[in-house]
Design an enzyme around this catalytic site. Structure first.
Site, PDB file in Angstrom:
ATOM      1  N   GLU A  54       0.799  -1.224   0.000  1.00  0.00           N
ATOM      2  CA  GLU A  54       0.000   0.000   0.000  1.00  0.00           C
ATOM      3  C   GLU A  54       0.836   1.281   0.000  1.00  0.00           C
ATOM      4  O   GLU A  54       0.752   2.105   0.917  1.00  0.00           O
ATOM      5  CB  GLU A  54      -0.958   0.002   1.197  1.00  0.00           C
ATOM      6  CG  GLU A  54      -2.016  -1.075   1.101  1.00  0.00           C
ATOM      7  CD  GLU A  54      -3.063  -0.983   2.204  1.00  0.00           C
ATOM      8  OE1 GLU A  54      -2.880  -0.203   3.165  1.00  0.00           O
ATOM      9  OE2 GLU A  54      -4.065  -1.707   2.112  1.00  0.00           O
ATOM     10  N   GLU A  93      -5.265  -8.546   0.431  1.00  0.00           N
ATOM     11  CA  GLU A  93      -5.918  -8.238   1.711  1.00  0.00           C
ATOM     12  C   GLU A  93      -7.395  -8.015   1.457  1.00  0.00           C
ATOM     13  O   GLU A  93      -7.773  -7.357   0.486  1.00  0.00           O
ATOM     14  CB  GLU A  93      -5.371  -6.955   2.362  1.00  0.00           C
ATOM     15  CG  GLU A  93      -4.023  -7.063   3.003  1.00  0.00           C
ATOM     16  CD  GLU A  93      -3.616  -5.765   3.705  1.00  0.00           C
ATOM     17  OE1 GLU A  93      -4.515  -4.981   4.106  1.00  0.00           O
ATOM     18  OE2 GLU A  93      -2.410  -5.532   3.838  1.00  0.00           O
TER      19      GLU A  93
END
Length: 437
Positions: free
Chosen positions: A156, A352
């Protein structure tokens, strides 16, 4: 919640769970400090005043946690390697033991090389950090490359740029607003250099874990559509298109550090071919024109002077974090990626997906996972090449600036005793995975 069986995914589909080093390992005295250690030492940075000095004590209890993975029946375990721990005297010894334990349990190791815990003294504003990262990656690959099944370069980079350097609510706490864009570029450059370092070490099956979600305009008014388009560029396209297409979205490249010819040269590194593209998905975002005031959203105060405003998605259930539960947006995201990038899009892995809820009998988490796995299957049925799905997270952990107030785990952690207790969702997912065999 639906009671019908989850549809069957293609043979070879990879099922896993994810964690990150700083959030679970503890044993802070066994590694060098990270920017998160410095950040959490400042009063008021973490909502409950906690730190990750002990966290879940995974460093000492990893065998117990691997047994939980084996009992769950996952194919793979996504963990992160702590750069500050590798920099310490015996840091890689721990990951040697962890990887061996996973292999012995029949669980494939999936290693993330950067999950936000930058060593103190380094700064993503500096281009040299990308070079230092590639050097560290070479060391890790040289030690673990014979056993790690998949590699993830970065986790991320969008959130690390936005929250850690633009808004200052995550480590290292920079409030640079749009002057944080060099952080994005240097992380992407680090990704490309890391891919080259992994290939040079003989490692394969390389990807990245980028966070993505659909951006929904607050209305059809031109000012709302324009604001949503800009938000989508910043949080989605800025981090996808250099990797997939080899260029920045129009108007963004000029904002990056260095001369235009240097940016073009860097983009050739950033676009090093990867084997698969990882997506972390939690929710779509509803965006409109600026409203002239600060907005509290998802635990973050959004400044009034941004060129967009994030709005609530109404008439949807929300998690304990206040995030809307919209499973069908995962199908929308994946089919949209396929339409936008076509054959240039590598195979996708959901690296995720998860939710924060309290309680051991976590029926809301079961409903969330059930809905999102079905939404993922609809994307596969529509022709999107999805190769795997990882739940966030195995354990209740240190949830960054939220401290221990948010619980994403399939396994409950008593943060006083560190006792592990599988939740109802753990048993549910175990049964789902058995039915997929």
């Amino acid at each position: 919640m639906a009671t019908n069986p989850i549809p069957q995914f293609p043979a070879g589909f990879l099922w896993g769970v994810s964690t990150s080093a700083h959030q679970i390992e503890g044993a802070a005295d066994e590694r060098e400090p990270s920017v998160w250690d410095a950040f959490t030492a400042e009063p008021g940075r973490v909502k409950d005043g906690s730190t990750a000095v002990v966290a879940c004590d995974h460093y000492h209890r990893y065998r117990e946690d691997v047994a939980l993975l084996a009992g769950l029946g996952v194919d793979a375990y996504r963990f992160s390697v702590s750069w500050p721990r590798v920099n310490s005297t015996r840091g890689l010894d721990f990951y040697d033991r962890l990887v061996d334990e996973l292999c012995a349990a029949g669980v494939r190791p999936v290693a993330t090389l950067f999950h936000w815990d930058l060593p103190v003294g380094l700064d993503w504003l500096e281009r040299d950090t990308a070079t230092r990262f590639a050097e560290y990656v070479s060391v890790v690959a040289g030690r673990l490359g014979d056993r790690v099944a998949k590699w993830i370069t970065l986790n991320e980079p969008a959130e690390h740029t936005l929250l850690g350097h633009a808004l200052g609510v995550h480590a290292p706490g920079g409030r640079l607003m749009f002057d944080a864009l060099p952080v994005a570029h240097h992380q992407l450059l680090a990704h490309g250099l890391a891919v080259r370092a992994l290939r040079a070490a003989g490692a394969g099956d390389i990807g990245i874990a980028n966070s993505h979600g659909p951006t929904w305009p607050a209305s059809r008014r031109p000012q709302d559509v324009e604001a949503a388009d800009f938000y989508d560029i910043l949080l989605n396209r800025l981090f996808a298109e250099p990797l997939i297409l080899g260029h920045y979205p129009e108007g963004i490249g000029e904002l990056m550090p260095g001369a235009a010819e240097d940016i073009e040269s860097d983009l050739k590194v950033i676009a090093e071919p990867i084997d698969w593209y990882g997506i972390n998905y939690y929710a779509p975002t509803r965006v409109g024109a600026p409203q002239g005031s600060e907005i509290e959203f998802g635990g973050i105060t959004m400044p009034a002077d941004l060129p967009f405003s994030v709005r609530q998605i109404e008439d949807r259930p929300v998690t304990d974090f206040g995030w809307p539960v919209v499973p069908e947006a995962l199908t929308e995201l994946l089919t949209g990626f396929r339409e936008r990038y076509g054959d240039r899009l590598p195979p996708v892995v959901i690296t995720e997906n998860g939710c924060s809820y309290e309680g051991l009998d976590d029926q809301d988490r079961i409903a969330y996972l059930d809905g999102h796995i079905r939404a993922l299957h609809r994307a596969v049925a529509a022709g999107v090449d999805v190769r795997g799905y990882f739940v966030w997270s195995l354990l209740d952990n240190f949830e960054w600036a939220e401290g221990y107030a948010r619980r994403f785990g399939l396994v409950h952690i008593d943060h006083d005793t560190l006792e592990r207790t599988p939740k109802a969702s753990y048993a549910w997912l175990r049964d789902v995975l058995r039915a997929q065999r």
